[in-house]
Scaffold this motif. Sequence first.
Motif, PDB file in Angstrom:
ATOM      1  N   VAL A  22       3.095  -1.036   3.977  1.00 59.50           N
ATOM      2  CA  VAL A  22       2.592   0.385   3.746  1.00 59.50           C
ATOM      3  C   VAL A  22       3.794   1.038   3.479  1.00 59.50           C
ATOM      4  N   VAL A  46      -6.865   0.564   2.800  1.00 58.57           N
ATOM      5  CA  VAL A  46      -5.447   0.028   2.773  1.00 58.57           C
ATOM      6  C   VAL A  46      -5.062  -0.895   3.787  1.00 58.57           C
ATOM      7  N   GLY A  58       0.701  -1.407  -0.118  1.00 58.21           N
ATOM      8  CA  GLY A  58      -0.032   0.133   0.071  1.00 58.21           C
ATOM      9  C   GLY A  58       0.876   1.238  -0.081  1.00 58.21           C
TER      10      GLY A  58
END
Length: 307
Positions: A203, A196, A34
């Motif tokens: 991430v 997300v 993400g």
Amino acid sequence: MTYVLRTYQLTKVFMGKEVVSNVNMNIRKGEIYGFLGPNGAGKTTIMKMITNLVKPTSGEIEIFGEKLTNTSYHLLGRMGTIIEYPIFYDKLTARENLDMHCEYMGYHNKNVIEEALDLVKLSNTIGKAVKDFSLGMRQRLGIARAIITKPELLILDEPINGLDPVGIKELRDLFKILSKEYGLTLLLSSHILSEVELIADTVAVINHGKLIQEVSMEQVRGQNTEYMELVTNDCKKAAYVLSEYASVSNLRVIDEHVIRIYDVSIPQSEMVKALILNNVVIESITKKNGALEDYFLTLLKGGGFHA
């Protein structure tokens, strides 16, 4: 550990301004990565460099273990992408657009067209020209086109733009299937942090062209913070009452209607009593867990992650 995509000190300068600065990304095979950041942070520029639409000023991009060059057509053929707004032949149907895409990609298994349309819930659009599609339907068709040639790496720039909550959930489930069952690697950007949080394995937070942090969601969840969220019509008065009459010492005013109370050891009943006795309207008060949103906002304000 197998990396599908890595960047090394990736930098881009436009008209004398450095819009991407020394970015190092590490995306593992089969994961959902993400990419988070405000508008203008550099996410789309980085995705365009990865797909050879924009040339880096300096630094390197490595895909499937090979350095990306101007002639890396074989690497690009192993990728599926949606960068910014997907463009189609508007007078053609969804099937006709996908059929044409397969032709110029040299992909001759036309059976995949129905499979792709079914996956993105567009199999009922027979005879309908794309010009009559909604924004959400166009976004779904873009994803169908990106996955139809069975890529190993899928790059999606804001893939859930224009979708309603049902459509977002359907694509969330699709992304999980593509990653976990088909072994695809997904790099996706989004402004919807909650989405997300639900699907990403890793991430990366970017701001002003710089990659601030790259971290696994497992680590982010490990620093979960419990808090009470109060919705009221007068945050200023509510904050004063909680501080003076309920001994709350750790709270944050989020906006004009929302307060987050981090003193979870104080009973909710005591806080509610103090608010009611002092004529503060309580629209709602609920216990929550802060994860990605708090982490993201902390990073943008200059904080960092500590494992």
